[in-house]
Write a protein that holds these residues in place. Sequence first.
Motif, PDB file in Angstrom:
ATOM      1  N   SER A   1       0.833  -1.193   0.000  1.00  8.81           N
ATOM      2  CA  SER A   1       0.000   0.000   0.000  1.00  8.81           C
ATOM      3  C   SER A   1       0.877   1.257   0.000  1.00  8.81           C
TER       4      SER A   1
ATOM      5  N   LEU B   1       2.509   1.729  -3.486  1.00  9.20           N
ATOM      6  CA  LEU B   1       1.570   2.250  -4.484  1.00  9.20           C
ATOM      7  C   LEU B   1       1.294   3.731  -4.240  1.00  9.20           C
ATOM      8  N   ASP B   2       1.144   4.101  -2.974  1.00  8.90           N
ATOM      9  CA  ASP B   2       0.895   5.501  -2.637  1.00  8.90           C
ATOM     10  C   ASP B   2       2.057   6.394  -3.075  1.00  8.90           C
TER      11      ASP B   2
ATOM     12  N   LEU C   1       4.217   5.700  -5.363  1.00  7.82           N
ATOM     13  CA  LEU C   1       4.239   5.696  -6.831  1.00  7.82           C
ATOM     14  C   LEU C   1       3.216   6.699  -7.369  1.00  7.82           C
ATOM     15  N   GLY C   2       2.034   6.713  -6.732  1.00  5.83           N
ATOM     16  CA  GLY C   2       1.001   7.659  -7.145  1.00  5.83           C
ATOM     17  C   GLY C   2       1.481   9.097  -7.034  1.00  5.83           C
ATOM     18  N   GLN C   3       2.141   9.407  -5.933  1.00  8.82           N
ATOM     19  CA  GLN C   3       2.689  10.754  -5.733  1.00  8.82           C
ATOM     20  C   GLN C   3       3.735  11.074  -6.803  1.00  8.82           C
TER      21      GLN C   3
ATOM     22  N   ILE D   1       3.914   9.802  -9.807  1.00 11.06           N
ATOM     23  CA  ILE D   1       3.247   9.998 -11.102  1.00 11.06           C
ATOM     24  C   ILE D   1       2.596  11.374 -11.149  1.00 11.06           C
ATOM     25  N   ALA D   2       1.968  11.771 -10.021  1.00 16.57           N
ATOM     26  CA  ALA D   2       1.334  13.088  -9.973  1.00 16.57           C
ATOM     27  C   ALA D   2       2.367  14.177 -10.271  1.00 16.57           C
TER      28      ALA D   2
ATOM     29  N   ASN E   1       3.420  14.271 -13.927  1.00 12.43           N
ATOM     30  CA  ASN E   1       2.459  14.898 -14.840  1.00 12.43           C
ATOM     31  C   ASN E   1       3.002  16.189 -15.424  1.00 12.43           C
ATOM     32  N   GLU E   2       3.491  17.055 -14.523  1.00 13.50           N
ATOM     33  CA  GLU E   2       3.971  18.364 -14.964  1.00 13.50           C
ATOM     34  C   GLU E   2       5.245  18.203 -15.786  1.00 13.50           C
TER      35      GLU E   2
ATOM     36  N   ALA F   1       5.805  15.675 -17.766  1.00  8.32           N
ATOM     37  CA  ALA F   1       5.319  15.279 -19.093  1.00  8.32           C
ATOM     38  C   ALA F   1       4.861  16.505 -19.871  1.00  8.32           C
ATOM     39  N   VAL F   2       4.166  17.425 -19.180  1.00  9.09           N
ATOM     40  CA  VAL F   2       3.696  18.643 -19.852  1.00  9.09           C
ATOM     41  C   VAL F   2       4.891  19.427 -20.392  1.00  9.09           C
TER      42      VAL F   2
ATOM     43  N   ARG G   1       4.989   8.737   1.970  1.00 15.64           N
ATOM     44  CA  ARG G   1       4.697   8.554   0.543  1.00 15.64           C
ATOM     45  C   ARG G   1       4.907   9.854  -0.227  1.00 15.64           C
TER      46      ARG G   1
ATOM     47  N   TYR H   1      -1.674  23.688  -4.405  1.00 14.01           N
ATOM     48  CA  TYR H   1      -1.340  23.004  -5.652  1.00 14.01           C
ATOM     49  C   TYR H   1      -1.120  24.007  -6.780  1.00 14.01           C
TER      50      TYR H   1
ATOM     51  N   PHE I   1      -6.878  27.238 -11.602  1.00 15.96           N
ATOM     52  CA  PHE I   1      -6.031  26.353 -12.409  1.00 15.96           C
ATOM     53  C   PHE I   1      -6.186  26.628 -13.894  1.00 15.96           C
TER      54      PHE I   1
ATOM     55  N   GLY J   1      -4.530   2.559  -2.847  1.00 13.27           N
ATOM     56  CA  GLY J   1      -3.306   2.641  -3.636  1.00 13.27           C
ATOM     57  C   GLY J   1      -3.592   2.669  -5.130  1.00 13.27           C
TER      58      GLY J   1
ATOM     59  N   THR K   1      -5.081   5.967  -6.092  1.00 14.27           N
ATOM     60  CA  THR K   1      -4.080   7.033  -6.103  1.00 14.27           C
ATOM     61  C   THR K   1      -3.319   7.034  -7.422  1.00 14.27           C
ATOM     62  N   VAL K   2      -2.906   5.848  -7.858  1.00 18.95           N
ATOM     63  CA  VAL K   2      -2.145   5.753  -9.111  1.00 18.95           C
ATOM     64  C   VAL K   2      -3.022   6.167 -10.288  1.00 18.95           C
TER      65      VAL K   2
ATOM     66  N   ALA L   1      -3.615   9.912 -10.316  1.00 21.73           N
ATOM     67  CA  ALA L   1      -2.410  10.667 -10.657  1.00 21.73           C
ATOM     68  C   ALA L   1      -2.147  10.617 -12.155  1.00 21.73           C
TER      69      ALA L   1
ATOM     70  N   VAL M   1      -3.014  13.615 -17.233  1.00 26.20           N
ATOM     71  CA  VAL M   1      -2.267  13.744 -18.488  1.00 26.20           C
ATOM     72  C   VAL M   1      -2.871  12.846 -19.567  1.00 26.20           C
TER      73      VAL M   1
ATOM     74  N   THR N   1      -4.307  18.274 -18.813  1.00 23.53           N
ATOM     75  CA  THR N   1      -3.210  19.218 -18.612  1.00 23.53           C
ATOM     76  C   THR N   1      -2.687  19.801 -19.913  1.00 23.53           C
ATOM     77  N   VAL N   2      -2.692  18.990 -20.978  1.00 24.88           N
ATOM     78  CA  VAL N   2      -2.159  19.463 -22.242  1.00 24.88           C
ATOM     79  C   VAL N   2      -2.908  18.709 -23.352  1.00 24.88           C
TER      80      VAL N   2
END
Lengths: 266, 261
Positions: free
Chosen positions: A24, A27-28, A30-32, A34-35, A38-39, A41-42, A116, A184, B33, B175, B178-179, B182, B186, B191-192
């Motif tokens: 758990s 994964l948490d 990993l989620g952070q 990925i979040a 994101n930016e 990737a942008v 996490r 954020y 945003f 979990g 969350t993934v 997140a 995208v 976002t783009v």
Amino acid sequence: MADLGVHLRILGSRVRSQLAYPVSFGLDALGQAIAQANELAVILVVFAQVESLGGFTRDEVLLIYGFAGISFGLADLAVGQLDELPRWIRTGELDVLLARPLGLLPQLMTSDLQLRRLGRAAVGAVVLVVVLVQGEVEPTPLNALLILGTPLIGATITSAIWVVTCSVSFWVIEGREIANAFTYGSQLTTSYPITVFGPWLRGLLCFAVPSAFVAYFPALALLDRPDPLGLPHALRYASPLVAVAAVLAAALVWRTAVRHYQGAGS
Amino acid sequence: MLRPYLHLVRAGFRRHSVYLAASLAGLFTNTVFGFLRVSVLLAVVEQTGSAAGYDAADTGTFVWLGQGLLAVVMIWPDRELAQRVRSGDVAIDLGRPWNLQAATLAQDLGRAGHAMLIRFAPPVLFGALVLPFRWPQSPWTVLVFALSTVLAVVISFAARFLLDLAAFWLLDNRGVVTVYAAATGVLCGLTVPIAYFPEPLRIALYATPFPAMLQTPIDVFGERGATAALLAHQVLWAALLLAAGQVVLARATRKLVVQGG
């Protein structure tokens, strides 16, 4: 100072409880990550379309992004729990905390140490290292100091912004979403050169919400390049002073907010 | 036959209208945003006049529709059903004389209808007033956009329903959620614009349901691409994900009976 021992013991138990469920937790984290990615990737996708953004090359923007990512991750780790403030107020748990002989803010900060959240800082750190390896920055002692100090100072400024915006929850019932716009939102604004934003937004980022001092101005110093906006040269070394001012302002707002608090009546 | 589900649509709508303050706070966040997001993308467009076929007006439209739609489509799951699975309350839901998936979908459509009024209309009107904006050329586009948005809600719902069902096996699906939450920003084109991505990535993305949740209704509104193909992609994913939900729900129900015996 005796309080410090109490808080450290609480934090230790929080950390142990998270590591008890490694899947758990993984994964948490990993989620952070990925979040945060994101930016990234942008930025990468945007630079597939253009050579420069706001007068900065891709690697220069990535340097800013790296600092912003670490700062936000560390700030989230330190004060991210304040996002739960509306719930604490609604359920009356805050009254319990107020009754204890410990400071309210330290209690809230140590109520949870969500490791996490290091997922975000990790992405920022990786990007920063990659950019530095590319040789964008001259290896001087001053620059080494800037590279090590900027994330910590940036995290302090971001934390101060967080505390101020979360104080809104004492006045506005649904404060969490509004606070998110600033916490954020500041994460998004610190990740880019402020030249990207329009004049009034830029003014806001430099002087009202001091986002520009988290990553943009220190990055100018590291890259040893003039400010495209022609702002005073000294601003690029001003982040530590801005951090001190931000912390003092945050303390003032927080104290006022807590004094205003009447209890949820539950 | 359909009546109870129509009631659920209305209940979903009314339930969310109670939390007006929360909606307004969310609206504020979406708008902030929108401003930040559009600043970055307009800085890109400024240099070349257009990027990936998006000029300033297209960019403004993209960002404001995205900020409006994200709450309608609800790209970030709320785990409500998953928590009922964890607590065991889902046994009651499964015992009722309805199809759980259809019933939850009906409530979600009601929720989306409310979000359309409160979370979509204001930012889009605001964006159209203060920023470059591109209204559809043909009046038909508005109708097709409405259809495409409903399909997007259904696809997003079906994906979220599957995530919730994962709780039958994981007990705590936080979990996974969350993934998902997140990555979805995208992947679905929040976002783009997906047009910014290099060709191979773009093709790979359209092999997933994500673009159909957000980018497709925006494209329909902006009148880019073949509408029929876009809608066909959405219908396909809606059908696939809903069917997958039924299969997994049947297996989950059997599992629950075994555990509860």
